[in-house]
Design an enzyme around this catalytic site. Structure first.
Site, PDB file in Angstrom:
ATOM      1  N   ASP A 204      -3.215  27.413  22.510  1.00 25.05           N
ATOM      2  CA  ASP A 204      -4.451  28.164  22.726  1.00 25.05           C
ATOM      3  C   ASP A 204      -4.134  29.636  22.987  1.00 25.05           C
ATOM      4  O   ASP A 204      -3.198  29.958  23.714  1.00 25.05           O
ATOM      5  CB  ASP A 204      -5.174  27.555  23.936  1.00 25.05           C
ATOM      6  CG  ASP A 204      -6.538  28.159  24.184  1.00 25.05           C
ATOM      7  OD1 ASP A 204      -7.418  27.967  23.334  1.00 25.05           O
ATOM      8  OD2 ASP A 204      -6.717  28.801  25.240  1.00 25.05           O
ATOM      9  N   GLU A 272      -3.142  29.768  17.951  1.00 23.31           N
ATOM     10  CA  GLU A 272      -4.448  30.388  17.733  1.00 23.31           C
ATOM     11  C   GLU A 272      -4.331  31.887  18.014  1.00 23.31           C
ATOM     12  O   GLU A 272      -4.011  32.283  19.134  1.00 23.31           O
ATOM     13  CB  GLU A 272      -5.494  29.778  18.666  1.00 23.31           C
ATOM     14  CG  GLU A 272      -6.851  30.476  18.584  1.00 23.31           C
ATOM     15  CD  GLU A 272      -7.750  30.178  19.777  1.00 23.31           C
ATOM     16  OE1 GLU A 272      -8.986  30.193  19.602  1.00 23.31           O
ATOM     17  OE2 GLU A 272      -7.226  29.954  20.889  1.00 23.31           O
TER      18      GLU A 272
END
Length: 544
Positions: A204, A272
């Site tokens: 993330d 990401e």
């Protein structure tokens, strides 16, 4: 189904994202869980995907629904237990599916024991495990950094009489990865899950791991350069060029260390990249050289701007310039953005066309649960909202709940087969129920069948998974390009519009393929006539 031992399985793979709260409830509490995922693995495997990515299931106060972790090496009781997770890994592997889990390393929950200790004093053993700063002489935060969820990115702690950084909610303090002990704790976390058999991680906000040590303020961003790829238009976060609060050069060395941990297990990572201006450049840096993460995804295909032929050609031209050695993972929908059938107002034919396109492009592909059903964005009334982001910016931005509503399995069952609870954590819209899996299985034109056929076509043609890509051209609504490897070459053209188009096929001995996914063949006049959203696919073998 046995997993193959190819270390490059990820290259060109199709990954299915599962948002566990909304996939399948097994115990009747209205929230999905790990045993529910196990129950539905046959459906996932039937699509022909290679791996699953499971969004966070760790212990959490759920202020940001699992992306605020209070314990990295356990399972929240809401989702089950470590034994359930082990059973999930074993079951997935039995279905031939690799397992990737979501690691949130840029920040934790403020209820994590690390932060509780860190905030207790300025001299405790974990005092520097989070990003702390003294105030300016007038008591204000040290700089102008903003939170993605709105407002300043600094929160005052009266115990330490200092500010702590939070790029998201104030209950999500940022870890200080400049601290070597924090890095080692992160590597230990990764090893814990790798030892349990996971095949890799989705990382993330990979470019948020480090901030500027000097806490320099970000410069303003001219209005003409702003976009809504990362934050909604109404968010002041878009008013800055984020030079100092993320994207720092120290991240390169950290990713090399993280890759060394992965290499010890033959595991992979998907990052990401959250940046509205330099996403592809960062992607190129983080995935080049074979010594950092294997792949990253950016938000070029996740924003509101329509994906025209010209825009896709521009994206690949830029990729060739700034990420020649890198590897991209494409997604059209995920748990953070409006589902793409709604975002781009897609017809059923357009939905099929965009999937075919994505599976023919160079790169890995992520599919988001329910995408195979053609689910539109759900309308969630304000009183039912759960997402703090949507609550803060309502009604100009309605948050992320509309893409997170529960999966619909059986139209005839309570809550479409998701749960037997009286009430589910988010409501299931009536517009979704008719699109349930059982309703589509016996409808030949339903989206689920095109997804299966298109994924099978990609697997049947390895050149689409790993081959090079060049000759990218946009002529009107028609995007064309070539994929090639040592064994084959494929010409791909797709009409990304509602009006018919015609093209001259490439010269040479080409075999039209892809009839099962509605690919057009050359006509009697020698031209290929493309209907709206229709592809043309032609193959030739090398050395035959």
């Amino acid at each position: 189904m046995a997993l193959n031992d190819d270390p490059d399985w990820w290259r060109g793979a199709v990954i299915y994202q599962i948002y566990p709260r909304s996939f399948q409830d097994s115990n009747g509490d209205g929230v999905g869980d790990l045993p529910g995922i196990i129950r539905r693995l046959p459906h996932v495997a039937s699509l022909g995907v290679d791996a699953i990515w499971i969004s966070p299931f760790f212990p959490s106060p759920m202020k940001d629904f699992g992306y605020d972790i209070s314990e990295y090496c356990d399972v929240d009781p809401l989702f089950g237990s470590l034994a359930d997770f082990d059973a999930l890994v074993e079951a997935a592997h039995g279905w031939g599916l690799r397992v990737m889990i979501d690691l949130v390393l840029s920040h934790s929950s403020d209820r994590h024991p690390w932060f509780i200790e860190s905030r207790s004093s300025r001299t405790n053993p974990r005092a520097d495990w989070y990003v702390w700063s003294d105030p300016r002489p007038d008591g204000t935060p040290p700089n102008n950094w903003l939170s993605i969820f709105g407002g300043p990115a600094w929160a005052w702690d009266p115990g330490r009489e200092q500010y702590f950084l939070h790029n998201f909610l104030a209950s999500q303090p940022d870890l200080n990865l400049h601290c070597e002990a924090v890095q080692q704790a992160i590597f230990d976390t990764a090893r814990f899950w790798l030892d349990r058999g996971v095949d890799g991680f989705r990382l993330d906000t990979i470019n948020f791991y480090f901030c500027d040590k000097e806490f320099r303020s970000n410069p303003p961003l001219p209005p003409e350069e702003r976009n809504d790829n990362i934050a909604p238009r109404v968010n002041p976060y878009n008013h800055q060029l984020h030079l100092y609060d993320k994207n720092q050069p120290e991240n390169i060395d950290f990713l090399r260390k993280f890759r060394a941990v992965l290499n010890g297990y033959g595991a992979i990572a998907l990052g990401e990249v959250g940046d509205a201006q330099s996403d592809l450049e960062i992607l190129g840096q983080y995935t080049s050289g074979g010594d950092k993460v294997q792949m990253c995804y950016a938000f070029d295909f996740l924003g509101s701007a329509p994906l025209t032929a010209a825009r896709i050609a521009q994206v690949y031209e830029r990729l060739d310039r700034v990420a020649e050695e890198g590897w991209v993972c494409w997604a059209l929908s995920n748990h953070d953005v409006v589902r793409h059938p709604t975002r781009w107002s897609l017809s059923p034919a357009a939905l099929r066309g965009f999937l075919t396109l994505t599976l023919c492009l160079k790169g890995t592909v992520c599919l988001y649960q329910g995408e195979e059903l053609g689910l539109p964005e759900a309308e969630v009334p304000f009183e039912a909202l759960q997402d703090p982001y949507g609550i803060a910016f309502w009604p100009e931005f309605k948050g992320r709940d509309g893409c997170r509503t529960p999966m619909v399995w059986a139209a005839e069952d309570l809550h479409a087969g998701f749960s037997r609870a009286p009430r589910t954590w988010l409501p299931i819209p009536e517009t979704h129920i008719g699109l349930a899996v059982t309703a589509q299985e016996h409808a030949p034109e339903a989206p689920i069948h095109h997804y299966r056929r298109a994924i099978a076509f990609r697997h049947a043609n390895p050149v689409l998974a790993r081959g090079a890509m060049d000759a990218v051209r946009a002529e009107g609504n028609v995007l064309s390009f070539r994929r090639h490897d040592a064994a084959a070459e494929m010409f791909v053209a797709i009409n990304l519009g509602e009006t018919p188009a015609a093209l001259v096929p490439p010269e040479g001995d080409w075999l039209p393929v892809g009839a099962e996914i509605n690919a057009a063949r050359p006509g009697a006049d020698g031209l290929v006539h493309l209907g709206p959203w229709q592809p043309s696919l032609m193959l030739r073998r090398k050395g035959a």
